[in-house]
Design a protein around this motif. Structure first.
Motif, PDB file in Angstrom:
ATOM      1  N   TRP A 149       0.846  -1.186   0.000  1.00  0.00           N
ATOM      2  CA  TRP A 149       0.000   0.000   0.000  1.00  0.00           C
ATOM      3  C   TRP A 149       0.884   1.238   0.000  1.00  0.00           C
ATOM      4  CZ3 TRP A 149       0.326   3.276   4.328  1.00  0.00           C
ATOM      5  CH2 TRP A 149       0.991   2.729   5.444  1.00  0.00           C
ATOM      6  N   ARG A 150       0.290   2.318  -0.458  1.00  0.00           N
ATOM      7  CA  ARG A 150       0.999   3.603  -0.496  1.00  0.00           C
ATOM      8  C   ARG A 150       0.156   4.667   0.202  1.00  0.00           C
ATOM      9  NH1 ARG A 150       4.351   4.643  -5.142  1.00  0.00           N
ATOM     10  NH2 ARG A 150       4.233   6.837  -4.485  1.00  0.00           N
ATOM     11  N   PRO A 151       0.746   5.507   1.034  1.00  0.00           N
ATOM     12  CA  PRO A 151      -0.003   6.636   1.602  1.00  0.00           C
ATOM     13  C   PRO A 151      -0.489   7.543   0.480  1.00  0.00           C
ATOM     14  CG  PRO A 151       2.108   6.343   2.705  1.00  0.00           C
ATOM     15  CD  PRO A 151       2.147   5.483   1.497  1.00  0.00           C
ATOM     16  N   TYR A 152      -1.695   8.035   0.625  1.00  0.00           N
ATOM     17  CA  TYR A 152      -2.264   8.867  -0.430  1.00  0.00           C
ATOM     18  C   TYR A 152      -1.445  10.144  -0.619  1.00  0.00           C
ATOM     19  CZ  TYR A 152      -5.343  11.952  -3.004  1.00  0.00           C
ATOM     20  OH  TYR A 152      -5.837  12.822  -3.947  1.00  0.00           O
ATOM     21  N   ASP A 153      -1.189  10.466  -1.877  1.00  0.00           N
ATOM     22  CA  ASP A 153      -0.442  11.668  -2.239  1.00  0.00           C
ATOM     23  C   ASP A 153      -0.995  12.162  -3.566  1.00  0.00           C
ATOM     24  OD1 ASP A 153       1.320  13.665  -2.915  1.00  0.00           O
ATOM     25  OD2 ASP A 153       3.132  12.441  -2.724  1.00  0.00           O
ATOM     26  N   SER A 154      -1.730  13.252  -3.535  1.00  0.00           N
ATOM     27  CA  SER A 154      -2.366  13.750  -4.749  1.00  0.00           C
ATOM     28  C   SER A 154      -1.355  14.215  -5.782  1.00  0.00           C
ATOM     29  CB  SER A 154      -3.317  14.906  -4.413  1.00  0.00           C
ATOM     30  OG  SER A 154      -2.603  15.994  -3.831  1.00  0.00           O
ATOM     31  N   ALA A 155      -0.107  14.451  -5.359  1.00  0.00           N
ATOM     32  CA  ALA A 155       0.919  14.912  -6.295  1.00  0.00           C
ATOM     33  C   ALA A 155       1.454  13.789  -7.179  1.00  0.00           C
ATOM     34  CB  ALA A 155       2.068  15.564  -5.531  1.00  0.00           C
ATOM     35  N   VAL A 156       1.164  12.537  -6.839  1.00  0.00           N
ATOM     36  CA  VAL A 156       1.619  11.419  -7.671  1.00  0.00           C
ATOM     37  C   VAL A 156       0.807  11.413  -8.967  1.00  0.00           C
ATOM     38  CG1 VAL A 156       1.885   8.915  -7.828  1.00  0.00           C
ATOM     39  CG2 VAL A 156       2.291  10.083  -5.649  1.00  0.00           C
ATOM     40  N   SER A 157       1.476  11.445 -10.102  1.00  0.00           N
ATOM     41  CA  SER A 157       0.797  11.560 -11.393  1.00  0.00           C
ATOM     42  C   SER A 157       0.014  10.297 -11.716  1.00  0.00           C
ATOM     43  CB  SER A 157       1.820  11.817 -12.502  1.00  0.00           C
ATOM     44  OG  SER A 157       2.615  10.659 -12.725  1.00  0.00           O
ATOM     45  N   ASN A 158      -0.924  10.424 -12.651  1.00  0.00           N
ATOM     46  CA  ASN A 158      -1.677   9.257 -13.107  1.00  0.00           C
ATOM     47  C   ASN A 158      -0.743   8.169 -13.612  1.00  0.00           C
ATOM     48  OD1 ASN A 158      -4.070  10.687 -12.616  1.00  0.00           O
ATOM     49  ND2 ASN A 158      -4.188  11.451 -14.730  1.00  0.00           N
ATOM     50  N   GLU A 159       0.252   8.569 -14.382  1.00  0.00           N
ATOM     51  CA  GLU A 159       1.183   7.605 -14.969  1.00  0.00           C
ATOM     52  C   GLU A 159       2.017   6.904 -13.898  1.00  0.00           C
ATOM     53  OE1 GLU A 159      -0.358  10.363 -17.768  1.00  0.00           O
ATOM     54  OE2 GLU A 159       0.792  10.774 -15.926  1.00  0.00           O
ATOM     55  N   ALA A 160       2.438   7.649 -12.881  1.00  0.00           N
ATOM     56  CA  ALA A 160       3.221   7.048 -11.808  1.00  0.00           C
ATOM     57  C   ALA A 160       2.386   6.055 -11.004  1.00  0.00           C
ATOM     58  CB  ALA A 160       3.783   8.132 -10.895  1.00  0.00           C
ATOM     59  N   ARG A 161       1.113   6.321 -10.871  1.00  0.00           N
ATOM     60  CA  ARG A 161       0.233   5.380 -10.170  1.00  0.00           C
ATOM     61  C   ARG A 161       0.161   4.055 -10.947  1.00  0.00           C
ATOM     62  NH1 ARG A 161      -4.462   9.435  -7.677  1.00  0.00           N
ATOM     63  NH2 ARG A 161      -3.047  11.211  -7.518  1.00  0.00           N
ATOM     64  N   VAL A 162       0.001   4.168 -12.263  1.00  0.00           N
ATOM     65  CA  VAL A 162      -0.023   2.973 -13.102  1.00  0.00           C
ATOM     66  C   VAL A 162       1.313   2.250 -13.033  1.00  0.00           C
ATOM     67  CG1 VAL A 162      -0.137   2.171 -15.500  1.00  0.00           C
ATOM     68  CG2 VAL A 162      -1.837   3.806 -14.635  1.00  0.00           C
ATOM     69  N   ASP A 163       2.417   2.978 -13.069  1.00  0.00           N
ATOM     70  CA  ASP A 163       3.742   2.358 -12.999  1.00  0.00           C
ATOM     71  C   ASP A 163       3.905   1.552 -11.708  1.00  0.00           C
ATOM     72  OD1 ASP A 163       4.426   3.447 -15.442  1.00  0.00           O
ATOM     73  OD2 ASP A 163       5.580   5.114 -14.594  1.00  0.00           O
ATOM     74  N   GLN A 164       3.378   2.082 -10.594  1.00  0.00           N
ATOM     75  CA  GLN A 164       3.488   1.346  -9.338  1.00  0.00           C
ATOM     76  C   GLN A 164       2.696   0.042  -9.393  1.00  0.00           C
ATOM     77  OE1 GLN A 164       5.063   1.861  -5.746  1.00  0.00           O
ATOM     78  NE2 GLN A 164       4.741  -0.159  -6.625  1.00  0.00           N
ATOM     79  N   VAL A 165       1.494   0.099  -9.959  1.00  0.00           N
ATOM     80  CA  VAL A 165       0.697  -1.122 -10.096  1.00  0.00           C
ATOM     81  C   VAL A 165       1.438  -2.156 -10.934  1.00  0.00           C
ATOM     82  CG1 VAL A 165      -1.411  -2.078 -11.123  1.00  0.00           C
ATOM     83  CG2 VAL A 165      -1.530  -0.005  -9.719  1.00  0.00           C
ATOM     84  N   LEU A 166       1.989  -1.729 -12.057  1.00  0.00           N
ATOM     85  CA  LEU A 166       2.712  -2.666 -12.919  1.00  0.00           C
ATOM     86  C   LEU A 166       3.965  -3.214 -12.237  1.00  0.00           C
ATOM     87  CD1 LEU A 166       2.326  -0.831 -16.346  1.00  0.00           C
ATOM     88  CD2 LEU A 166       1.109  -2.874 -15.566  1.00  0.00           C
ATOM     89  N   ALA A 167       4.597  -2.398 -11.424  1.00  0.00           N
ATOM     90  CA  ALA A 167       5.766  -2.879 -10.681  1.00  0.00           C
ATOM     91  C   ALA A 167       5.369  -3.980  -9.704  1.00  0.00           C
ATOM     92  CB  ALA A 167       6.443  -1.720  -9.948  1.00  0.00           C
ATOM     93  N   TRP A 168       4.234  -3.832  -9.047  1.00  0.00           N
ATOM     94  CA  TRP A 168       3.760  -4.890  -8.163  1.00  0.00           C
ATOM     95  C   TRP A 168       3.470  -6.167  -8.951  1.00  0.00           C
ATOM     96  CZ3 TRP A 168       0.090  -0.932  -5.495  1.00  0.00           C
ATOM     97  CH2 TRP A 168       0.754  -0.328  -4.413  1.00  0.00           C
ATOM     98  N   LEU A 169       2.915  -6.006 -10.154  1.00  0.00           N
ATOM     99  CA  LEU A 169       2.587  -7.180 -10.968  1.00  0.00           C
ATOM    100  C   LEU A 169       3.834  -7.861 -11.520  1.00  0.00           C
ATOM    101  CD1 LEU A 169      -0.556  -5.905 -12.908  1.00  0.00           C
ATOM    102  CD2 LEU A 169      -0.435  -7.169 -10.752  1.00  0.00           C
ATOM    103  N   ASP A 170       4.949  -7.169 -11.524  1.00  0.00           N
ATOM    104  CA  ASP A 170       6.205  -7.747 -11.998  1.00  0.00           C
ATOM    105  C   ASP A 170       6.919  -8.570 -10.938  1.00  0.00           C
ATOM    106  OD1 ASP A 170       6.087  -6.796 -14.599  1.00  0.00           O
ATOM    107  OD2 ASP A 170       7.108  -4.914 -14.116  1.00  0.00           O
ATOM    108  N   LEU A 171       6.409  -8.574  -9.702  1.00  0.00           N
ATOM    109  CA  LEU A 171       7.085  -9.303  -8.636  1.00  0.00           C
ATOM    110  C   LEU A 171       7.060 -10.798  -8.922  1.00  0.00           C
ATOM    111  CD1 LEU A 171       5.628  -7.380  -5.571  1.00  0.00           C
ATOM    112  CD2 LEU A 171       7.963  -7.246  -6.444  1.00  0.00           C
TER     113      LEU A 171
END
Length: 398
Positions: A149-171
């Motif tokens: 999980w990540r603490p909410y941060d509105s400054a995180v871009s849409n693309e960075a949010r997707v990148d984090q999801v894909l990084a989790w799926l790469d585990l």
């Protein structure tokens, strides 16, 4: 469907459901995506081709939010299958008799423990959950958190949010079975400029492009065909104007009224010694709004038994805004919180994946139906809620 039948069907599923076997990379994947403030008819405005394509490949339709049609209330409804009166997150701001006043900065466990979100259910069943932002996901609930999980941060871009999801799926080890992903920009721009503005449509297009990147990432990893995407919003948005603002404290002496929250809906408490004056000034139908005592709201709102519901709840007509002199209108473009049956408050629902029928247009989807659907997709038993059993939803393949 009668409540008893819902309970029986859900209990039957609970007896049959087990967590899926096999290594993580071979198991189905469920992605729950929320686009805050995405009104259902935004899908028809030509700015979201990725979402339109996913809708065409699966099931879609306007979804009725719970009342009040607010962000925290409905995000918790989506993952618990309960109306706010039953899961305890009755608004964006409210009072608890023991814990005090809730606002979005409060992260303590006690606020959320009246219900069990789907990521806790999944983790308890032996699955792995990841939450890329979602109200409640930063807090330990009933002794559990999502694995990632990540603490909410509105400054995180849409693309960075997707990148984090894909990084989790790469585990290689510990790939999540359930992922939540949250986008806030459509709501933010909708408040500032209104639901009909070019800016709001552009914000919807930005999120659509980010979801397109997610879809491509799933395809690149060979995950798309065994992934179910459930894309929702928490509420719609209605246009408002500064000259249609109602100041609820204007008819009362100074200091008589505590305005806990105000927008399309208002949560109010009379100050000690002013109960009779506040009742006389506010209760009943007024010009462009109506107020009820707790416990006397219309039954269809399913609100008023939880002690966190304030003594007085007021609801504005669509297009009008409830405020106080201390809490004036700040975003003159759009607002929500209004009657959850109104067209303007209808939320987005899209589901696409191997267990979802193709080309289904839903007419009666309710936000409380999402949690049992997620349980069915994950193959786990979920707590009985206020929604329909998943097998009764027309979106599910038989």
């Amino acid at each position: 469907m009668p409540r008893l039948l819902i309970v029986l069907l859900t209990l039957f599923l609970a007896g049959c459901a087990t967590a899926p076997a096999g290594p993580p990379q071979s198991r189905p994947l469920t992605l729950l995506i929320s686009i805050d403030g995405f009104r259902s008819d935004y899908l028809d405005r030509g700015a979201t081709p990725v979402l339109a394509g996913l809708a065409a490949e699966g099931a879609t339709g306007p979804m009725r939010p719970s009342f009040p049609s607010l962000t925290f209330s409905n995000h918790y409804t989506l993952v618990t299958g309960l109306h706010p009166d039953h899961h305890g997150m009755v608004g964006n701001n409210f009072d608890d008799p023991v814990l005090g006043r809730f606002n979005q900065a409060r992260k303590e466990t006690g606020w959320w423990n009246e219900a069990e979100p789907i990521w806790v259910t999944a983790e308890t069943a032996g699955l792995t959950a990841a939450t890329m932002f979602w109200p409640g996901s930063e807090t330990e609930i009933r002794g559990r958190r999502p694995t990632y999980w990540r603490p909410y941060d509105s400054a995180v871009s849409n693309e960075a949010r997707v990148d984090q999801v894909l990084a989790w799926l790469d585990l290689a080890d510990g790939r999540p079975d359930l992922v939540t992903l949250y986008f806030d920009v459509v709501d933010t721009v909708g408040h500032a400029t209104g639901p009909g503005s070019p800016e709001t449509l552009a914000a919807a297009g930005q999120v659509d492009a980010a979801i397109g990147g997610l879809v491509q990432g799933l395809k690149d990893r060979g995950l798309y065909d065994r992934t179910t995407l459930v894309i929702v919003s928490d509420h719609g948005m209605a246009p408002i104007r500064p000259d249609q603002t109602i100041y609820l404290d204007d008819a009362l002496p100074a200091g008589a009224l505590d305005v806990i929250y105000a927008s399309g809906v208002a949560y109010l408490a009379p100050m000690p010694g002013h109960e009779a004056a506040v009742d006389a000034a506010l209760i009943g139908r007024k010009d462009h709004y109506e107020c009820w005592r707790r416990g006397e709201l219309p039954a269809r709102f399913v609100l008023g038994t939880n002690p966190r519901v304030p003594p007085i709840v007021c609801l504005a007509d669509i297009g009008w805004y409830l405020a106080s002199r201390a809490r004036p209108l700040r975003s003159p473009g759009g607002a929500h919180g209004f009657d959850n049956a109104s067209t303007e408050m209808q939320a987005l629902f899209i589901a696409r994946g191997p267990s979802i029928r193709t080309g289904v247009v839903l007419r009666d989807m309710d936000s409380v139906d999402v949690q049992p659907l997620l349980g069915r997709l994950l193959g786990i038993a979920v707590p009985v809620g206020d929604g329909r059993a998943a097998d009764s939803l027309p979106a599910i393949r038989r």
